[in-house]
Scaffold this active site. Structure first.
Site, mmCIF file in Angstrom:
data_model
loop_
_atom_site.group_PDB
_atom_site.id
_atom_site.type_symbol
_atom_site.label_atom_id
_atom_site.label_comp_id
_atom_site.label_asym_id
_atom_site.label_seq_id
_atom_site.Cartn_x
_atom_site.Cartn_y
_atom_site.Cartn_z
ATOM 1 N NE ARG A 126 48.675 52.617 48.722
ATOM 2 C CZ ARG A 126 47.435 52.432 48.269
ATOM 3 N NH1 ARG A 126 46.452 53.120 48.769
ATOM 4 N NH2 ARG A 126 47.195 51.559 47.313
ATOM 5 C CD1 TRP A 184 55.440 46.176 50.375
ATOM 6 C CD2 TRP A 184 54.803 44.854 48.690
ATOM 7 N NE1 TRP A 184 55.127 44.945 50.896
ATOM 8 C CE2 TRP A 184 54.743 44.118 49.891
ATOM 9 C CE3 TRP A 184 54.445 44.225 47.497
ATOM 10 C CZ2 TRP A 184 54.328 42.786 49.933
ATOM 11 C CZ3 TRP A 184 54.033 42.908 47.537
ATOM 12 C CH2 TRP A 184 53.988 42.203 48.748
ATOM 13 N N GLY A 199 51.600 47.843 40.305
ATOM 14 C CA GLY A 199 51.051 46.699 39.583
ATOM 15 C C GLY A 199 52.171 45.824 39.053
ATOM 16 C CD GLU A 252 41.361 39.831 62.368
ATOM 17 O OE1 GLU A 252 41.596 39.112 61.401
ATOM 18 O OE2 GLU A 252 41.720 41.029 62.414
#
Ligand code: F6R
Length: 615
Positions: A27, A74, A101, A489
């Site tokens: 992640r 993070w 959060g 992309e």
């Protein structure tokens, strides 16, 4: 983005928590930490850097515990330091918290608590929250001893503005984890004589077969054999326990060098899964029950809005072209992060789609909620089963692409485009698309897995090309019509994993400015699979050649680029409707091999996170 794991059971919590954190590494994070309750003692260890660094550090300590929480951070508030890593401990030492959060009003909470004598060791918003919990614990002595911990968390959260997924432990209640969520996922895993907490099913590391998904505004009290959930307004919540499909969640490397490589090669399978059971040969259409819309309702749709972020936003841009072409309904594409604040005027018969691989991207989730607040039917295309976006939408379609671990999205993109093509076919057949035209699309879709398989066989050739250009610092990506989104992309993939500056333009736009960049050191990747504009794209390539720019052509018309392109990646001949899906594959491989050549960590690119659950 940040990851949470928590454990309460009979076994040694440390290896279980570390294993959970390792499963969440994909992640994206920059520091990691763990808090363990051992005979009434709160032991904390946190380090900047990889989970391995934390594991090494913790192996030197004599910690033994059956209850703990851990985290990969993070950075948002405060730099990447040991002190800013989670868990954070309240200044009275009673509580430890991990938080995903952002507490937006943390400054005012901190000011309030500082006046009350609480002290802070980090620059984070999360430390304000754990101290607020400690404050409410001490302030409210009227609660029965049984639920005082839960109540302290609940009362603290009432004052929090922002988003959170949290897990909290307390010296005062060493047999309980309290977890809560608002805008950031939090799951409770049920094992035999043990409970786990995580922000992602993978964090359970296969130890739980059943899961409870907390919804926003819910707080759970978790013990070794029980889980009670209340609302933030203190009402008991009835919840459902769901079985985890570990086959879909499987995230082993299976012999591949990197998740990105594995996932690029999984695309034929992912495409098969996306179309399975969704095609009617007899009616030459797509069967999409998940949309929850009758043919009559669908016919009334005058306009469609697509919202997403990043790669999923690029899939929306392809969707726009496919739906306008085959279903003849005007489509608009919005960045989810803009849509939620832009107050886009939406007319009566508008249908809104949100696209999200993870189903947890906060901007996309808020776009969905904003659209629903305005009363619009809002459908979701997601890959993650039971994700928040899929649960809150009014219907939608799962991608069934299997877990995507590589931070740079690959199979999720092509499978999203396949789903959008199915939608275009489905709506098109209710409107202007004839049986024969529908049949051609159906046949093209059925051939797709093989076309992608065939394209993957170019890998060696693409690796050679990558070696030639790996140390250029600027790239242009060009395409026309629906190949412009895949140029975007392709550029994004290259930027993300190799840190090369890459820009994408519709090929015809080049002469309006970007042509100034053309020089031998700035190669152009040109997508040229649209026969109707082939001669135009070839002219754009000539303009590049005339300025000594290098050209890599990704094309099913190699003859048109002979003597013009420096390198040609030849694609099979195919129906127009599938060209974006097939042509994306070489761009993914090119980015992958260039990144490898530059020695980059393709699965853990700097600064990036997989599911972006903060604004
Ligand atoms: C790029 C990438 C991101 C995501 C974006 C949205 O490779 O992975 O740009 O596409 O963060 O994520 P989801 O689709 O999970 O909402």
């Amino acid at each position: 983005m940040c990851g949470i794991t928590g454990y309460i059971g009979k076994r040694d919590a440390t290896p279980i928590l570390i294993e959970g954190l390792k499963k969440l590494e994909y992640r994206g994070y920059d520091s990691a930490g763990i808090a363990l309750l051992d005979n009434g003692k709160m032991n904390v260890c946190k380090k900047k850097g990889r989970v391995d660094v934390l594991a090494e550090e913790i192996s030197k300590k004599p910690f033994k515990a059956n209850l703990g929480i851990s985290h990969t951070r993070w950075a948002t508030h405060g730099g990447v330091t040991d002190a800013n890593a989670h868990p954070h401990v309240s200044s009275d030492g009673k509580f430890a918290l991990v938080h995903n959060g952002i507490v937006e009003n943390f400054e005012s909470i901190k000011t309030f608590l500082t006046k009350k004598g609480y002290t802070f060791k980090s620059q984070t918003d999360s430390e304000a929250l754990v101290n607020l919990i400690a404050y409410h614990y001490d302030f409210r002595t009227d609660e029965s001893l049984e639920n005082r911990f839960l109540e302290a968390v609940r009362k603290a959260l009432i004052h929090v503005e922002g988003t959170y997924g949290i897990a909290v432990i307390s010296k005062e209640k060493p047999d309980e984890i309290v977890a809560a969520r608002k805008g950031s996922p939090l799951l409770i895993g049920i094992g035999k004589n043990e409970r786990l907490v995580s922000s992602d099913v993978l964090g359970f590391a296969g130890r739980a077969n059943n899961v409870i998904y907390l919804d926003d505004g819910q707080i759970a009290s978790i013990t070794i054999d029980n889980c009670d959930i209340i609302s933030i307004g203190n009402k008991p919540i009835e919840y459902k326990v769901k079985e985890i499909d570990w086959e879909l969640e499987n995230a082993d490397l299976a012999g591949a060098k990197h998740y990105m490589q594995k996932e690029i090669y999984e695309q034929p399978k992912a495409i098969e899964n996306a179309i399975r059971g969704r095609i009617s040969d007899d009616a030459s259409t797509a069967i999409l029950h998940g949309l929850n819309m009758t043919a009559q309702e669908m016919r009334q749709v005058d306009r469609i809005i697509f919202c997403a972020c990043g790669t999923a936003w690029h899939a929306c841009l392809v969707a726009e072209q496919l739906i306008e072409k085959y279903a003849r309904i005007p489509v608009e594409v919005e960045y989810a992060s803009e849509f939620r604040y832009r107050n886009t005027p939406i007319e009566k018969n508008t249908l809104v789609f949100v696209l999200s691989q993870s189903g947890e991207t906060i901007d996309t989730l808020e776009a969905l909620r904003e659209s629903q607040r305005k009363g619009f039917k809002t459908l979701a295309i997601t890959n993650a089963i039971a994700s928040t976006i899929s649960r809150e939408s009014d219907g939608g379609l799962y991608q069934y692409a299997g877990k995507e671990v590589g931070v740079a999205s690959t199979k999720a993109f092509t499978s999203q485009v396949v789903i959008c093509l199915l939608i275009a076919l489905h709506i098109g057949r209710m409107r202007d698309l004839s049986y024969t035209a529908g049949k051609e699309i159906v046949e093209a879709i059925k051939k797709l897995p093989n076309l992608v398989e065939e394209t993957l066989q170019q890998a060696k050739h693409i690796e050679e090309i990558a070696k030639k250009y790996a140390f250029n610092e600027d790239f242009l990506f060009l395409g026309r019509l629906d190949e412009f989104p895949i140029a975007l992309e392709g550029a994004l993939k290259l930027k993300e994993i190799s840190y090369i500056h890459a820009e994408a333009y519709p090929a015809g736009e080049m002469k309006h400015g970007p042509i100034a960049l053309i020089c031998p050191e700035c190669p152009s990747v040109i997508f040229a699979n649209a026969e109707d504009v082939l001669s135009k794209v070839v002219s754009n390539a000539q303009e590049i050649k005339a300025r000594k720019g290098k050209i890599i052509a990704i094309t099913s018309f190699p003859e048109a680029f002979e003597g013009l392109a420096d390198d040609i990646i030849q694609l099979p001949k195919m129906h127009d409707c599938v060209r974006t899906i097939v042509a994306t594959v070489p761009a993914q491989l090119l980015a992958y091999y260039i990144a490898l050549e530059r020695g980059c960590d393709v699965d853990k690119p700097r600064n990036l996170a997989k599911a972006v659950t903060v604004e």
